[in-house]
Motif scaffolding. Structure first.
Motif, short mmCIF file in Angstrom:
data_model
loop_
_atom_site.label_atom_id
_atom_site.label_comp_id
_atom_site.label_asym_id
_atom_site.label_seq_id
_atom_site.Cartn_x
_atom_site.Cartn_y
_atom_site.Cartn_z
N ASP A 61 0.83 -1.21 0.00
CA ASP A 61 0.00 0.00 0.00
C ASP A 61 0.86 1.26 0.00
O ASP A 61 0.61 2.20 -0.76
CB ASP A 61 -0.91 0.02 1.23
N VAL A 116 -5.00 1.04 -4.42
CA VAL A 116 -4.51 2.18 -3.64
C VAL A 116 -3.94 3.27 -4.55
O VAL A 116 -3.84 4.42 -4.14
CB VAL A 116 -3.45 1.69 -2.63
N SER A 133 -5.28 2.45 5.73
CA SER A 133 -4.61 1.32 5.10
C SER A 133 -4.39 0.19 6.11
O SER A 133 -4.61 -0.98 5.81
CB SER A 133 -3.28 1.76 4.49
#
Length: 197
Positions: A61, A116, A133
Motif C-alpha cells: 500500500d 490504492v 490502510s
C-alpha cells in the motif's frame, strides 16, 4: 500429494514466509485463506504467517501510494486509453466512496492489485491514508485468514476421522462457492462502473 506439499512447506517455512510477504506486497488476493489452512494443518506457524501478510499488505500500500503521489499523472498519461479510462473510473470510485473504498478496494477482482494507486493521486494526505490502510489490511487478513483457518481445521478433523474421501467433494464445493462469489463481485464492480458513468 497433499502430504508431500505439507512436508515441503514445513521444511522450508522461512522461504514460504518470504514468498507470502512478497506476494502480499504485489497483490491483495485470497492468499490469507490458504495461509490459514496451512496454519490449521500445522505446516506454518501463526505469528510469522500473519505478520508476513500484514507487513506485505502495508508495504504494498505504501509503495503504491508513494508511486502514485510522485508519478501517478505521468504514469496514467503513458497508459493505453482503455487502462487510463479504467484508472479514471477507479479514481472516481474513490472520490465517491472515500473511506469505504480504502477499506474495501482489496476485494473486487480487477481493482485489488492497484486499488490504492488512485488514493495516492488524490488530495488525501499520507497521514490520513496510513491508519485507513492499516485497518484495511487487518480487515482483509482477518477475514480471509479466519476463513482459511476454519476450513483447514474442518479438513483436519475430516482427515483425522478417516473421511479423506470427502476431500474432493469439499474441494468441488469450495471451487463452486468461490466461482459464485467471484461472479457476484464482478457484478457489483459492473454496477459500480455504471453508477459512475
Amino acid at each position: 500429494m497433499f502430504e508431500t506439499i505439507n512436508l515441503w512447506i514445513q521444511d522450508h517455512q522461512d522461504l514460504v514466509y518470504i514468498l507470502i510477504f512478497t506476494y502480499c506486497v504485489s497483490k491483495s488476493s485470497i492468499l490469507p485463506v490458504f495461509a490459514g489452512m496451512l496454519v490449521a494443518a500445522e505446516s506454518l506457524m501463526i505469528v510469522p504467517a500473519v505478520t508476513s501478510m500484514i507487513a506485505g499488505g502495508l508495504v504494498g500500500d505504501v509503495l503504491r501510494f508513494g508511486l502514485a503521489r510522485k508519478y501517478g499523472d505521468a504514469i496514467v498519461r503513458k497508459l493505453p486509453k482503455s487502462l487510463s479510462d479504467w484508472m479514471g473510473k477507479t479514481l472516481r470510485l474513490f472520490e465517491h466512496y472515500g473511506v469505504a473504498y480504502i477499506l474495501l478496494c482489496r476485494y473486487p477482482h480487477g481493482v485489488r492489485s492497484f486499488g490504492v494507486f488512485p488514493v495516492g493521486m488524490s488530495s488525501m494526505s499520507f497521514i490520513r491514508f496510513l491508519p485507513l490502510s492499516i485497518a484495511s489490511v487487518l480487515l482483509w487478513v482477518g477475514l480471509y485468514y479466519g476463513l482459511g483457518h476454519s476450513l483447514g481445521a474442518g479438513m483436519s478433523e475430516l482427515v483425522e476421522q478417516n473421511l479423506a474421501m470427502l476431500s474432493p467433494i469439499l474441494l468441488i464445493v469450495f471451487l463452486v462457492l468461490g466461482w459464485f462469489a467471484m461472479r457476484r463481485i464482478d457484478r457489483l464492480e459492473q454496477q459500480a462502473e455504471r453508477a459512475i458513468k
